[in-house]
Enzyme design. Structure first.
Site, mmCIF file in Angstrom:
data_model
loop_
_atom_site.group_PDB
_atom_site.id
_atom_site.type_symbol
_atom_site.label_atom_id
_atom_site.label_comp_id
_atom_site.label_asym_id
_atom_site.label_seq_id
_atom_site.Cartn_x
_atom_site.Cartn_y
_atom_site.Cartn_z
ATOM 1 N N ASP A 194 96.697 79.725 33.781
ATOM 2 C CA ASP A 194 96.454 79.127 35.095
ATOM 3 C C ASP A 194 95.920 77.709 34.977
ATOM 4 O OD1 ASP A 194 97.347 81.381 36.372
ATOM 5 O OD2 ASP A 194 95.366 82.139 36.899
ATOM 6 N N ARG A 239 78.768 81.862 37.196
ATOM 7 C CA ARG A 239 79.468 80.838 37.968
ATOM 8 C C ARG A 239 78.559 79.689 38.435
ATOM 9 N NH1 ARG A 239 83.241 82.423 35.167
ATOM 10 N NH2 ARG A 239 84.992 83.570 36.077
ATOM 11 N N SER A 299 93.256 91.415 33.409
ATOM 12 C CA SER A 299 92.588 90.165 33.764
ATOM 13 C C SER A 299 91.144 90.313 33.330
ATOM 14 C CB SER A 299 92.689 89.927 35.267
ATOM 15 O OG SER A 299 91.919 88.798 35.628
ATOM 16 N N ASP A 343 85.165 84.345 42.910
ATOM 17 C CA ASP A 343 84.785 83.158 42.148
ATOM 18 C C ASP A 343 84.995 81.869 42.922
ATOM 19 O OD1 ASP A 343 83.827 84.492 39.961
ATOM 20 O OD2 ASP A 343 85.681 84.377 38.821
#
Length: 405
Positions: free
Chosen positions: A14, A94, A177, A123
């Site tokens: 990505d 994060r 994932s 996220d």
């Protein structure tokens, strides 16, 4: 000169695809920033990949100790666990990642920060709330929500990269994932997308083994805390990040910290995932065992509420808010007495208490034993119960009075 954009870069398909996409659609100079929270070998070869993909520069920023000391420790002290199961591994990471993105953006004079989080996940919220709180003037580009982003599969991303001269060994095959840092690794996708399916642990696990495959002999570990902060394992002093590394190895060996959860995402949907948090689970259990011994009942009642509130705050990406500051301040004020040692036995996925000591222990053997000591007269309980139960008695008397009318 072209304006600069800071890209949160992992080196995966990505974020690799986003590099030429940003250059083509925004005509930015792309500066990649990979923030290391303890991902390990996942960082190997990133600089060459970023440059090959068209980035002008790659920063690799190691914030592992900051992550542990300033984000993990406050959550451990609060016993912040989302929906009673999730130990917030991705959620805690994060805000410090986004904070470092902002710092690099300021250093480079960048006009924008870009991330590759999808429009379905949590996220995107965590990244963007942090950026808004710390740098409201910097533009945020969310590639997957951008109208110019036309790719909808791994195959289309691979074709896009090839069309732009980027031929890297990415596979179009489906896989889990995953998100990994020092605290945990998460798994989503494949058989986990159907809650009716049992996880394929032989294929899935990365940090340890299933309880069935753990050793038949248990193992003891002793943790030492000073004011709520872990400082030693088995008497050996070390920094928090090294304590987590040590406990990850021990916990993984004994099948500790594997959680299968269907959780409620901030965006409104339910999602199913498996989390491995071996060291974190041990650390949380040890800290909770010590608090049992040293924190009074009334404070503990409120602290449980604050722990749940902090878990929700962190899960929703609201670390840099006045509410988060206030909750963490309360939790911090309770930790002055959380000093001592906790001994645990690890055995086939279980954490079994094996002894807790503290100079601040509120446990009084004279009070707790069945024998009558100097501090407690059994007769005193009668008056206490009379007063404690008075509202119940008055209510019952009133009910009987009304029934006779």
């Amino acid at each position: 000169m072209k304006e600069k954009v800071i890209l949160a870069y992992s080196g995966g398909l990505d974020t690799t695809t986003i590099i030429p996409w940003l250059k083509e659609n925004y005509d930015y100079e792309v500066i990649c920033v990979c923030v290391d929270c303890g991902q390990g070998e996942e960082l190997d070869g990133l600089e060459e990949r970023a440059k090959l993909s068209g980035a002008s520069r790659l920063y690799i920023e190691d914030i592992t100790d900051e992550f542990c000391d300033d984000f993990i420790v406050p959550c451990v002290q609060a016993n912040a666990v989302y929906e009673n199961k999730y130990l917030l591994g991705t959620s805690m990471a994060r805000p410090p990642i986004a904070k470092r993105l902002v710092e690099i953006a300021r250093k480079e004079g960048a006009a924008a920060i870009c991330h590759g989080a999808t429009g379905k996940g949590n996220d995107q919220i965590r990244f963007e709330l942090t950026i808004k709180a710390l740098a409201p003037d910097i533009r945020i580009i969310a590639a997957w929500r951008d109208d110019r982003w036309t790719m909808d599969s791994r195959e289309s991303e691979i074709e896009y990269c090839k069309a732009h001269g980027i031929d890297l060994p990415f596979s179009a095959e489906n896989s889990y994932s995953r998100d990994r840092n020092l605290w945990h690794i998460s798994h989503e996708g494949l058989e986990l997308e159907d809650p009716a399916n049992e996880p394929n642990y032989d294929h899935l696990l990365v940090l340890g083994v299933s309880p069935e495959k753990a050793p038949d002999e248990g193992e003891y570990v002793t943790l030492t805390f000073e004011k709520g902060v872990p400082v030693a394992v088995n008497g050996e002093k070390m920094k928090v990040s090294d304590i987590i590394r040590k406990l990850n190895a021990l916990g993984g060996k004994h099948g500790i910290g594997i959680v299968d959860i269907v959780e409620n995402r901030v965006v409104g949907m339910k999602s199913r995932g498996v989390y491995e948090t071996p060291g974190g689970t041990i650390l949380m259990e040890a800290h909770a065992a010590l608090e049992e011994l040293v924190i009074d009942r009334a404070t503990m009642d409120v602290k449980k509420e604050m722990g749940n509130r902090l878990a929700q705050i962190v899960y929703e990406g609201k670390w840099f808010t006045p509410l988060c500051d206030a909750v963490r301040a309360f939790v911090s004020s309770t930790q002055d007495v959380v000093t001592g040692e906790v001994k645990l036995k690890l055995y086939k996925g279980n954490i079994i208490k094996a002894g807790t000591t503290s100079p601040y222990s509120l446990y009084n053997e004279s009070l707790a034993s069945f024998t009558t000591g100097d501090l407690y007269d059994h007769h005193d309980a009668g008056g206490f119960i009379t007063l404690f139960g008075l509202p119940l008695k008055v209510r019952a008397m009133k009910r009987l009075e009304m029934e006779k009318k």
